[in-house]
Design a protein around this motif. Sequence first.
Motif, mmCIF file in Angstrom:
data_model
loop_
_atom_site.group_PDB
_atom_site.id
_atom_site.type_symbol
_atom_site.label_atom_id
_atom_site.label_comp_id
_atom_site.label_asym_id
_atom_site.label_seq_id
_atom_site.Cartn_x
_atom_site.Cartn_y
_atom_site.Cartn_z
ATOM 1 N N PRO A 64 -39.890 124.155 48.774
ATOM 2 C CA PRO A 64 -39.564 125.556 49.035
ATOM 3 C C PRO A 64 -38.359 126.028 48.232
ATOM 4 O O PRO A 64 -38.297 127.176 47.795
ATOM 5 C CB PRO A 64 -39.280 125.574 50.544
ATOM 6 N N LEU A 65 -37.394 125.116 48.011
ATOM 7 C CA LEU A 65 -36.214 125.468 47.211
ATOM 8 C C LEU A 65 -36.621 125.777 45.773
ATOM 9 O O LEU A 65 -36.122 126.730 45.169
ATOM 10 C CB LEU A 65 -35.209 124.322 47.246
ATOM 11 N N ALA A 66 -37.567 124.980 45.252
ATOM 12 C CA ALA A 66 -38.037 125.224 43.892
ATOM 13 C C ALA A 66 -38.779 126.554 43.809
ATOM 14 O O ALA A 66 -38.628 127.314 42.854
ATOM 15 C CB ALA A 66 -38.953 124.083 43.444
ATOM 16 N N LEU A 67 -39.589 126.848 44.829
ATOM 17 C CA LEU A 67 -40.305 128.127 44.860
ATOM 18 C C LEU A 67 -39.319 129.288 44.945
ATOM 19 O O LEU A 67 -39.500 130.321 44.298
ATOM 20 C CB LEU A 67 -41.269 128.166 46.047
ATOM 21 N N ASN A 127 -53.957 145.554 50.532
ATOM 22 C CA ASN A 127 -52.512 145.744 50.467
ATOM 23 C C ASN A 127 -52.106 145.566 49.013
ATOM 24 O O ASN A 127 -52.251 144.484 48.453
ATOM 25 C CB ASN A 127 -51.798 144.725 51.356
ATOM 26 N N ALA A 128 -51.604 146.605 48.394
ATOM 27 C CA ALA A 128 -51.279 146.567 46.960
ATOM 28 C C ALA A 128 -50.042 145.743 46.655
ATOM 29 O O ALA A 128 -49.781 145.434 45.487
ATOM 30 C CB ALA A 128 -51.109 147.983 46.422
ATOM 31 N N GLU A 129 -49.271 145.352 47.684
ATOM 32 C CA GLU A 129 -48.080 144.520 47.465
ATOM 33 C C GLU A 129 -48.542 143.079 47.252
ATOM 34 O O GLU A 129 -49.004 142.425 48.184
ATOM 35 C CB GLU A 129 -47.133 144.615 48.652
ATOM 36 N N TYR A 130 -48.402 142.590 46.023
ATOM 37 C CA TYR A 130 -48.986 141.309 45.643
ATOM 38 C C TYR A 130 -47.959 140.177 45.625
ATOM 39 O O TYR A 130 -46.841 140.346 45.152
ATOM 40 C CB TYR A 130 -49.608 141.415 44.243
ATOM 41 N N SER A 131 -48.380 139.024 46.136
ATOM 42 C CA SER A 131 -47.594 137.795 45.973
ATOM 43 C C SER A 131 -48.541 136.625 45.781
ATOM 44 O O SER A 131 -49.534 136.490 46.498
ATOM 45 C CB SER A 131 -46.706 137.532 47.193
ATOM 46 N N VAL A 132 -48.220 135.780 44.813
ATOM 47 C CA VAL A 132 -49.002 134.580 44.541
ATOM 48 C C VAL A 132 -49.162 133.737 45.802
ATOM 49 O O VAL A 132 -50.234 133.221 46.095
ATOM 50 C CB VAL A 132 -48.316 133.740 43.443
ATOM 51 N N MET A 133 -48.082 133.594 46.557
ATOM 52 C CA MET A 133 -48.061 132.728 47.738
ATOM 53 C C MET A 133 -48.192 133.512 49.034
ATOM 54 O O MET A 133 -47.636 133.131 50.061
ATOM 55 C CB MET A 133 -46.754 131.922 47.767
ATOM 56 N N ALA A 134 -48.920 134.604 49.044
ATOM 57 C CA ALA A 134 -49.021 135.476 50.214
ATOM 58 C C ALA A 134 -49.371 134.687 51.485
ATOM 59 O O ALA A 134 -50.268 133.846 51.483
ATOM 60 C CB ALA A 134 -50.067 136.555 49.966
ATOM 61 N N ASN A 135 -48.654 134.982 52.537
ATOM 62 C CA ASN A 135 -48.898 134.371 53.847
ATOM 63 C C ASN A 135 -50.060 135.104 54.509
ATOM 64 O O ASN A 135 -49.953 136.296 54.795
ATOM 65 C CB ASN A 135 -47.624 134.487 54.702
ATOM 66 N N LEU A 169 -41.137 134.657 48.673
ATOM 67 C CA LEU A 169 -41.293 133.885 49.909
ATOM 68 C C LEU A 169 -40.823 134.680 51.115
ATOM 69 O O LEU A 169 -40.619 134.126 52.190
ATOM 70 C CB LEU A 169 -40.497 132.576 49.800
ATOM 71 N N LYS A 170 -40.677 135.997 50.953
ATOM 72 C CA LYS A 170 -40.160 136.838 52.026
ATOM 73 C C LYS A 170 -41.051 136.822 53.264
ATOM 74 O O LYS A 170 -40.566 137.061 54.370
ATOM 75 C CB LYS A 170 -40.013 138.279 51.527
ATOM 76 N N PHE A 190 -51.081 135.170 57.425
ATOM 77 C CA PHE A 190 -50.884 135.498 58.831
ATOM 78 C C PHE A 190 -50.061 136.758 59.056
ATOM 79 O O PHE A 190 -49.801 137.132 60.201
ATOM 80 C CB PHE A 190 -50.229 134.319 59.558
ATOM 81 N N ASN A 191 -49.611 137.409 57.980
ATOM 82 C CA ASN A 191 -48.941 138.694 58.152
ATOM 83 C C ASN A 191 -49.346 139.626 57.015
ATOM 84 O O ASN A 191 -50.011 139.215 56.065
ATOM 85 C CB ASN A 191 -47.412 138.533 58.234
ATOM 86 N N GLY A 192 -48.979 140.872 57.134
ATOM 87 C CA GLY A 192 -49.456 141.881 56.191
ATOM 88 C C GLY A 192 -48.442 142.334 55.167
ATOM 89 O O GLY A 192 -48.601 143.407 54.577
ATOM 90 N N GLU A 193 -47.404 141.533 54.918
ATOM 91 C CA GLU A 193 -46.376 141.962 53.974
ATOM 92 C C GLU A 193 -46.883 141.965 52.538
ATOM 93 O O GLU A 193 -46.588 142.883 51.768
ATOM 94 C CB GLU A 193 -45.139 141.074 54.092
ATOM 95 N N PHE A 194 -47.620 140.913 52.168
ATOM 96 C CA PHE A 194 -48.157 140.786 50.815
ATOM 97 C C PHE A 194 -49.598 140.295 50.904
ATOM 98 O O PHE A 194 -50.054 139.865 51.961
ATOM 99 C CB PHE A 194 -47.315 139.810 49.981
#
Length: 271
Positions: free
Chosen positions: A215-218, A160-168, A230-231, A170-174
């Motif tokens: 989480p607020l800081a993130l 999945n080319a959509e990158y996030s440092v904190m990728a979850n 964090l989406k 358990f789902n395929g969003e990032f």
Amino acid sequence: MNRLSMIRTIAITLICTLSISTSWAGSASPKDNQHDVEVLKSFAKQVERYAAEQGARAFIIGRIGRPKSQLPEGVTFTHAAIAIYSDIQLDNGDTIQGYAVHNLYQKEGDKSKSTLVTDYPVDFFWGVHDLKAGIIIPEPQLQARLIQAIARGDNAKVHNAEYSVMANPFNGEFQNCTEHTLDVINASIYQTTDKAKLKANAKAYFQPQRIKTSPLALLFGSAFMKDLTLKDHSGKIYTATFTSIAQYLEENSLMRNAVMLDENGNTSSLL
């Protein structure tokens, strides 16, 4: 350290870097490498030699790109990939055997996107902070399945080319490098590249690493960084890490051993 600086530090430590331009020794400037080149080459060979002596045709490899003091609690390695014993063609046309490392790296021009890159141990460790390697050796059947999966291009199919440092995981969003590594491992275990099935099995059997920060800081940091979102999370932040992958394989009797190897050739148990 102010809040924004803290967030940048946390995020940088988890980014699956180095970027493409610094992942290859041949194109990296001397300042990108913190170690003597010959020492670095020797260490990379040491990693290969250890894996070969263990009979590993495929293993999961990790590196430490940041000082320990800058790493979040419970996180040791900043990048994970899969190494496969392969025929490697040199620039002069000769073919040798060695380990090719199959990575997910962020794109240099757009950190919110990733691409798949194959490099080699000396390139993999170029620019690391510590000459220490994480080595997870799966049991032989899983090694064989990893080799088959890479040969079929399953790593590209689950990318999945959509990158996030904190990728979850358990789902395929990032996706980040460790989640991608986990997805390839699960594609090999379950013999499928169906992303919905892979995520369902991950949720059932894999325990990710909790990132213990506000989480607020993130959320504040995500406003300034394209590669931090964090989406795909709700509540506490969890992501895949090198050590959590080792724990997953051990708990399911899919691992022969997991060690940290230092530049002196000493090993210590990872778990």
